[in-house]
Scaffold this motif. Structure first.
Motif, mmCIF file in Angstrom:
data_model
loop_
_atom_site.group_PDB
_atom_site.id
_atom_site.type_symbol
_atom_site.label_atom_id
_atom_site.label_comp_id
_atom_site.label_asym_id
_atom_site.label_seq_id
_atom_site.Cartn_x
_atom_site.Cartn_y
_atom_site.Cartn_z
ATOM 1 N N ASP A 1 0.852 -1.196 0.000
ATOM 2 C CA ASP A 1 0.000 0.000 0.000
ATOM 3 C C ASP A 1 0.889 1.248 0.000
ATOM 4 N N ALA A 2 0.340 2.330 -0.523
ATOM 5 C CA ALA A 2 0.960 3.666 -0.410
ATOM 6 C C ALA A 2 2.423 3.678 -0.850
ATOM 7 N N SER A 3 2.706 3.052 -2.002
ATOM 8 C CA SER A 3 4.085 2.987 -2.508
ATOM 9 C C SER A 3 4.382 4.055 -3.550
ATOM 10 N N PHE A 4 3.344 4.741 -4.063
ATOM 11 C CA PHE A 4 3.564 5.588 -5.242
ATOM 12 C C PHE A 4 2.933 6.972 -5.079
ATOM 13 N N ASP A 5 3.535 7.926 -5.827
ATOM 14 C CA ASP A 5 3.017 9.302 -5.866
ATOM 15 C C ASP A 5 2.171 9.546 -7.114
ATOM 16 N N LEU A 6 2.353 8.690 -8.123
ATOM 17 C CA LEU A 6 1.611 8.855 -9.385
ATOM 18 C C LEU A 6 1.341 7.478 -9.977
ATOM 19 N N ALA A 7 0.080 7.240 -10.358
ATOM 20 C CA ALA A 7 -0.273 6.057 -11.157
ATOM 21 C C ALA A 7 -0.751 6.576 -12.503
ATOM 22 N N ILE A 8 -0.283 5.941 -13.574
ATOM 23 C CA ILE A 8 -0.587 6.448 -14.914
ATOM 24 C C ILE A 8 -0.904 5.280 -15.835
ATOM 25 N N SER A 9 -1.767 5.539 -16.820
ATOM 26 C CA SER A 9 -2.094 4.486 -17.778
ATOM 27 C C SER A 9 -2.576 5.121 -19.070
ATOM 28 N N GLU A 10 -1.908 4.762 -20.167
ATOM 29 C CA GLU A 10 -2.326 5.239 -21.491
ATOM 30 C C GLU A 10 -2.838 4.029 -22.267
ATOM 31 N N TYR A 11 -4.148 3.900 -22.373
ATOM 32 C CA TYR A 11 -4.739 2.739 -23.051
ATOM 33 C C TYR A 11 -4.229 1.420 -22.474
ATOM 34 N N GLY A 12 -3.860 1.400 -21.180
ATOM 35 C CA GLY A 12 -3.388 0.168 -20.560
ATOM 36 C C GLY A 12 -4.513 -0.430 -19.725
ATOM 37 N N ALA A 13 -4.251 -0.585 -18.401
ATOM 38 C CA ALA A 13 -5.322 -1.027 -17.512
ATOM 39 C C ALA A 13 -6.548 -0.135 -17.687
ATOM 40 N N SER A 14 -6.309 1.114 -18.082
ATOM 41 C CA SER A 14 -7.400 2.095 -18.219
ATOM 42 C C SER A 14 -8.519 1.632 -19.146
ATOM 43 N N ILE A 15 -8.225 0.776 -20.120
ATOM 44 C CA ILE A 15 -9.328 0.228 -20.940
ATOM 45 C C ILE A 15 -9.376 -1.299 -20.926
ATOM 46 N N TRP A 16 -8.283 -1.958 -20.534
ATOM 47 C CA TRP A 16 -8.248 -3.427 -20.644
ATOM 48 C C TRP A 16 -8.493 -4.139 -19.327
ATOM 49 N N ALA A 17 -8.484 -3.407 -18.225
ATOM 50 C CA ALA A 17 -8.788 -4.000 -16.920
ATOM 51 C C ALA A 17 -10.141 -3.465 -16.458
ATOM 52 N N ALA B 1 -5.467 1.103 -7.720
ATOM 53 C CA ALA B 1 -4.669 2.330 -7.859
ATOM 54 C C ALA B 1 -4.757 3.157 -6.574
ATOM 55 N N ALA B 2 -5.946 3.224 -5.998
ATOM 56 C CA ALA B 2 -6.118 3.984 -4.746
ATOM 57 C C ALA B 2 -5.268 3.369 -3.636
ATOM 58 N N ARG B 3 -5.232 2.037 -3.579
ATOM 59 C CA ARG B 3 -4.424 1.353 -2.552
ATOM 60 C C ARG B 3 -2.933 1.655 -2.731
ATOM 61 N N LEU B 4 -2.483 1.685 -3.977
ATOM 62 C CA LEU B 4 -1.053 1.849 -4.252
ATOM 63 C C LEU B 4 -0.553 3.277 -4.029
ATOM 64 N N LEU B 5 -1.483 4.242 -4.111
ATOM 65 C CA LEU B 5 -1.059 5.645 -4.041
ATOM 66 C C LEU B 5 -0.955 6.139 -2.604
ATOM 67 N N ARG B 6 -0.031 7.053 -2.417
ATOM 68 C CA ARG B 6 0.088 7.756 -1.137
ATOM 69 C C ARG B 6 -0.980 8.856 -1.071
ATOM 70 N N PRO B 7 -1.286 9.356 0.131
ATOM 71 C CA PRO B 7 -2.207 10.495 0.217
ATOM 72 C C PRO B 7 -1.718 11.635 -0.687
ATOM 73 N N ALA B 8 -2.656 12.239 -1.405
ATOM 74 C CA ALA B 8 -2.374 13.318 -2.368
ATOM 75 C C ALA B 8 -1.697 12.814 -3.639
ATOM 76 N N GLY B 9 -1.569 11.484 -3.766
ATOM 77 C CA GLY B 9 -1.010 10.912 -4.991
ATOM 78 C C GLY B 9 -1.938 11.142 -6.175
ATOM 79 N N ARG B 10 -1.335 11.183 -7.372
ATOM 80 C CA ARG B 10 -2.115 11.510 -8.569
ATOM 81 C C ARG B 10 -2.381 10.286 -9.436
ATOM 82 N N LEU B 11 -3.527 10.297 -10.054
ATOM 83 C CA LEU B 11 -3.915 9.248 -11.000
ATOM 84 C C LEU B 11 -4.237 9.933 -12.326
ATOM 85 N N ILE B 12 -3.560 9.493 -13.391
ATOM 86 C CA ILE B 12 -3.780 10.078 -14.729
ATOM 87 C C ILE B 12 -3.983 8.914 -15.687
ATOM 88 N N PHE B 13 -5.127 8.893 -16.376
ATOM 89 C CA PHE B 13 -5.319 7.792 -17.325
ATOM 90 C C PHE B 13 -6.057 8.242 -18.572
#
Ligand SMILES: C[S@@+](CC[C@H](N)C(=O)[O-])C[C@H]1O[C@@H](n2cnc3c(N)ncnc32)[C@H](O)[C@@H]1O
Length: 257
Positions: A121-137, A146-158
């Motif tokens: 948990d909380a290992s990352f500051d940014l999770a990103i996906s370009e046509y990856g999990a964003s459409i295939w998962a 993604a929420a589990r992996l991100l730290r508080p205030a972490g960003r998600l861009i997909f």
């Protein structure tokens, strides 16, 4: 173990292992792009014109969910981030590993399902996906992950196909019509008659509710509009369509602190 994977992940693994060879050239081209030259999506829209990447990537821990050939993570590394990539296709990761060696940019690559990432948990500051999990998962699995992996205030861009586009592409996956061909309500899982892959596309309200229920605030929804002279090698959308309606959309969200 392949037989313990969810059915859609198993099917998409088989298809992406089969399709990987067709994505080598795009991977090679995209890996060569230096900071400021990056381009997004099927129209190659310049990062310089849309600013999808945070401008303070230096020292951030990032994870790319469905990294494919790994070029987005390479861009992040060149901008000072410490990326990790996860992808469901060993064949795609083989290209990524070769390009890492050729460019001298090494970062961890995990063969696995972005819906269940084998990291704390909380290992990352940014999770990103370009046509990856964003459409295939399945978004009801990968967004909580993604929420589990991100730290508080972490960003998600997909980046995903535009919602309207998914209502206008015929079952044959030929070029998008200017008419709505399927219902908006209930959109989630998509299958096409010509292959075994499974995609996921949601309506806007469902995306907003899902993100908020998982502790994200939505910061932006960028509807990408290609330049008049932009071209694509993909058959499912024309420049006329994409200049009139959003064929690609980028969600930007931030995990509540
Ligand atoms: C169009 S590629 C996008 C990646 C990258 N932008 C690229 O073009 O190389 C889609 C990738 O998503 C991966 N993928 C599909 N389902 C996945 C899942 N459940 N978990 C992780 N990766 C997945 C596929 O294996 C494929 O490499």
């Amino acid at each position: 173990m392949t037989d313990t994977l969810p059915e859609h992940v198993r099917r998409n693994r088989a298809e992406w292992d089969r399709w990987a060879a067709d994505y080598v050239a795009n991977g090679e081209r995209s890996w060569r792009l230096e900071p400021g030259e990056e381009t997004w999506g099927v129209w190659g829209i310049p990062e310089a014109s849309v600013g999808l990447l945070p401008d303070d990537l230096d020292g951030l821990d990032t994870i790319e969910l469905g990294c494919g050939t790994g070029y987005v993570s390479a861009w992040l590394a060149r901008r000072g981030a410490r990326p990790v990539g996860i992808d469901n296709s060993e064949a795609q990761l083989a290209t990524a590993r070769r390009l890492q060696a050729e460019h001298g940019i090494e970062f961890p690559l995990i063969h696995g399902n972005a819906e269940t990432v084998p990291l704390p948990d909380a290992s990352f500051d940014l999770a990103i996906s370009e046509y990856g999990a964003s459409i295939w998962a399945d978004p009801y699995r990968w967004i909580p992950e993604a929420a589990r992996l991100l730290r508080p205030a972490g960003r998600l861009i997909f980046l995903v196909n535009g919602t309207l586009l998914m209502l206008c592409v015929p079952d044959t996956e030929d070029t998008a019509d200017a008419r709505l061909l399927r219902p908006y309500f209930g959109m989630h899982r998509f299958e096409w008659p010509d292959d075994e892959s499974v995609e996921f596309h949601l309506g806007y309200g469902d995306w907003i509710r899902l993100l908020r229920e998982n502790g994200f605030d939505v910061e932006d929804l960028v509807e990408l509009r290609p330049a008049q002279d932009a071209t694509t090698t993909y058959p499912f959308v024309t420049i006329e369509w994409a200049r009139s309606w959003p064929s690609e959309e980028v969600w930007k969200a931030r995990k509540r602190a």
